[in-house]
Enzyme design. Sequence first.
Site, PDB file in Angstrom:
ATOM      1  N   GLU A 126       8.645 -14.623 -11.092  1.00  0.00           N
ATOM      2  CA  GLU A 126       7.907 -13.419 -10.670  1.00  0.00           C
ATOM      3  C   GLU A 126       7.206 -12.738 -11.835  1.00  0.00           C
ATOM      4  OE1 GLU A 126       9.702 -10.581  -7.414  1.00  0.00           O
ATOM      5  OE2 GLU A 126      11.254 -11.129  -8.825  1.00  0.00           O
TER       6      GLU A 126
ATOM      7  N   TRP B 104      -2.798  -2.761  -1.591  1.00  0.00           N
ATOM      8  CA  TRP B 104      -2.440  -4.167  -1.753  1.00  0.00           C
ATOM      9  C   TRP B 104      -3.207  -4.867  -0.641  1.00  0.00           C
ATOM     10  CZ3 TRP B 104      -0.208  -8.193   0.969  1.00  0.00           C
ATOM     11  CH2 TRP B 104       0.270  -9.271   0.214  1.00  0.00           C
TER      12      TRP B 104
ATOM     13  N   LYS C  97       5.998  -4.069  -4.040  1.00  0.00           N
ATOM     14  CA  LYS C  97       7.430  -3.764  -3.994  1.00  0.00           C
ATOM     15  C   LYS C  97       8.004  -3.923  -2.592  1.00  0.00           C
ATOM     16  CE  LYS C  97      11.319  -2.228  -5.733  1.00  0.00           C
ATOM     17  NZ  LYS C  97      12.072  -3.219  -6.506  1.00  0.00           N
TER      18      LYS C  97
ATOM     19  N   HIS D 115      20.276 -35.313  -5.910  1.00  0.00           N
ATOM     20  CA  HIS D 115      19.564 -35.630  -4.671  1.00  0.00           C
ATOM     21  C   HIS D 115      18.067 -35.389  -4.817  1.00  0.00           C
ATOM     22  CE1 HIS D 115      23.332 -36.280  -2.618  1.00  0.00           C
ATOM     23  NE2 HIS D 115      23.791 -35.224  -3.271  1.00  0.00           N
TER      24      HIS D 115
ATOM     25  N   ARG E 148       3.793  -0.210  -4.870  1.00  0.00           N
ATOM     26  CA  ARG E 148       3.582  -0.719  -3.507  1.00  0.00           C
ATOM     27  C   ARG E 148       2.266  -1.490  -3.376  1.00  0.00           C
ATOM     28  NH1 ARG E 148       6.855   1.901   0.160  1.00  0.00           N
ATOM     29  NH2 ARG E 148       5.468   1.237   1.814  1.00  0.00           N
TER      30      ARG E 148
ATOM     31  N   ASN F  20      -1.396   2.520   5.605  1.00  0.00           N
ATOM     32  CA  ASN F  20      -0.543   1.427   5.153  1.00  0.00           C
ATOM     33  C   ASN F  20      -0.048   0.713   6.397  1.00  0.00           C
ATOM     34  OD1 ASN F  20       1.445  -0.227   3.980  1.00  0.00           O
ATOM     35  ND2 ASN F  20       2.968   1.397   4.069  1.00  0.00           N
ATOM     36  N   GLY F  21      -0.409  -0.564   6.523  1.00  0.00           N
ATOM     37  CA  GLY F  21      -0.001  -1.324   7.709  1.00  0.00           C
ATOM     38  C   GLY F  21      -1.124  -2.248   8.117  1.00  0.00           C
TER      39      GLY F  21
ATOM     40  N   LYS G  11      13.547 -14.211 -10.774  1.00  0.00           N
ATOM     41  CA  LYS G  11      13.163 -13.194 -11.766  1.00  0.00           C
ATOM     42  C   LYS G  11      12.157 -13.774 -12.758  1.00  0.00           C
ATOM     43  CE  LYS G  11      14.077 -10.315 -10.240  1.00  0.00           C
ATOM     44  NZ  LYS G  11      14.775 -10.230  -9.000  1.00  0.00           N
TER      45      LYS G  11
ATOM     46  N   CYS H 253       0.845  -1.186   0.000  1.00  0.00           N
ATOM     47  CA  CYS H 253       0.000   0.000   0.000  1.00  0.00           C
ATOM     48  C   CYS H 253       0.887   1.245   0.000  1.00  0.00           C
ATOM     49  CB  CYS H 253      -0.930   0.088   1.205  1.00  0.00           C
ATOM     50  SG  CYS H 253      -2.048  -1.282   1.331  1.00  0.00           S
TER      51      CYS H 253
ATOM     52  N   GLU I 254      18.550 -16.586  -8.145  1.00  0.00           N
ATOM     53  CA  GLU I 254      18.028 -15.279  -8.517  1.00  0.00           C
ATOM     54  C   GLU I 254      17.423 -15.292  -9.927  1.00  0.00           C
ATOM     55  OE1 GLU I 254      17.108 -12.747  -7.147  1.00  0.00           O
ATOM     56  OE2 GLU I 254      17.106 -11.152  -8.626  1.00  0.00           O
TER      57      GLU I 254
END
Length: 591
Positions: free
Chosen positions: A476, A74, A586, A492, A27, A100-101, A473, A2, A469
């Site tokens: 996502e 969000w 984000k 394994h 956000r 926001n929270g 990427k 948010c 990484e």
Amino acid sequence: MCGIVGYIGKGDGAPAVIDGLKRLEYRGYDSWGIAVSESDKIKFHKQVGKIGGFELKRDLPDFGGSICIGHTRWATHGGVTEKNSHPHFSCDKKIAVVHNGIVENYQELRKELESKGHKFVSQTDTEVIAHLLEENLKHKKSKKDAVLKTLREIEGSYALGIIFAGEEILFGARKGSPLVLGVGKQEFYLGSDVPAFLKHTNKVVFLDEFQMVEISGGNYEVSDVNSGKAAKVKETKIEWDLDEAEKGGHPHFMIKEMLEQPTVIEKTISISEEELSPAVKMIEKAKNIYVVACGTALHAGIYGSYLFALENGVMMQPISAGEFPHFGSLLKKGDLVITVSQSGETADVLEAVKSAHKSGAKVLALVNVMGSSLMRAADYSLLTKAGPEICVLSTKAYVSQQAMFAMLSGALKGKVSATKKLLLKVKDDVSSILSESSRKNIAKMAKKLAKVDNIYALGRGINYSNALESCLKIKEVSYIHAEGFGGGDLKHGPIALIEKDVPVLVFAANDGVDKEIVSNAMEVKARGAEVIGISYQNNEVFEQYLPANDHGLLTPIASIVYSQLMAYYIALEKNLDPDKPRNLAKSVTVK
Ligand code: M6R
């Protein structure tokens, strides 16, 4: 998660707030809303979906006012609906709140307020704040006292913007979520992040934990929420320029930010020996060292831990910040926690800092956002200087974090200038990987990759983090299942996944384990995989080969750029928005 924006001044705040929300959309982007204070009421507009295509003049021509708040959401509590989107209101609709929270005690508060006759219209935790404030206003002399009382009664986290109908006043407050005050000429802004208002002013005050700001009559006053007394604050000039926070002619922030990477490396390595020295001392003194971060930043931390082990014989244990609470109590005085974060606002990372300090351990931060909560909580910080990263996917921040680890490792062995020289060569390679012809080649590869269901990546030693990484990427941004493995882990279990034509990226550097990783490539190829080698030298096992010049242990800093580009072009092939992948935000400011 948010984003909130606020404006109070002589002008019309709505265009600035809408612009700010667009900049904070990274956000959260499932719905948004805006409210302005008028003489006797609060006018508002709420909408489900992204704010990106909204034009105030065209879509809401009569909407405006000099006291304004806005929110991009969000969702946490309550589905993605217009009713649940912010701002939220008191029963009399004279108070509007953006938040926001998470209000952790919202159920108890809501029950209590309902028993007093308050009617709720949403399923959110935020709505209790508006009603609680309305209730407290009945018993308090001033708005400030009522806001303070409300803030003291809320458990959990918040960055808030609050306005009142017909009152020339804007309140902001923060606890656990970021909030920045922008100080203009007789105009003030609130933002979850600086880019929200950077267009208008670069003079900012980073509100501290449990602080509230009251803005009215052309002045602002920051107070401590506990004591209610005025707090001393420092106005800081932000060096980021607006171009860095805008697309600058590029179709997406992701490509723009990837293209900035050569410059970012230069900026990161401009750090001096003096600035590195306190961090080096912390490492030298530490009994045990842990590297704590999330997502991409954790991958940079894994890279750092291999680098320190291989270059300096120093053991650093990487741990995901989300899992850190299970180990936090084992920390001791004399231990060091190295935290890595682009935003400096990731809740799990901030929690790790708290538990480190509780045990008497020290905290070193590698952080991108100046004035962020992490920067303020850490005992010492190294600013990675990637500039504002707007795309939800972290690209340039990763490369800057890797470069900072390289500088730190170099500093530990007294080789700062040699490391800088080497990193400048890495930077040149990053430029050629980003060149037009190289991008065209990756875009061509992406056409085929976009059609597959699974992609895997293998790396060993210094390249292990890149295997992880690159798959983060890809998954996502393209929603293709992608998983990175250590070459040694293949037999394994993961090798069972290999079937005909599945693409496998293989990262190899001239680091002494390249023969082993090539053997792993052979093993997957024998089972039908199509091997894409990202390596300092070609090999017959690679169906496709992407050259990554040999810079020893620093090679992965350049080679990751290939998979960033791959992820980007796969997303474009699939017609997806690379800047705002589904379900992601984000900054993850909730646990
Ligand atoms: O702001 P931070 O670096 O602390 O964020 C950590 C992660 O949330 C972040 O890296 C996330 O994994 C990104 N979406 C990666 O692209």
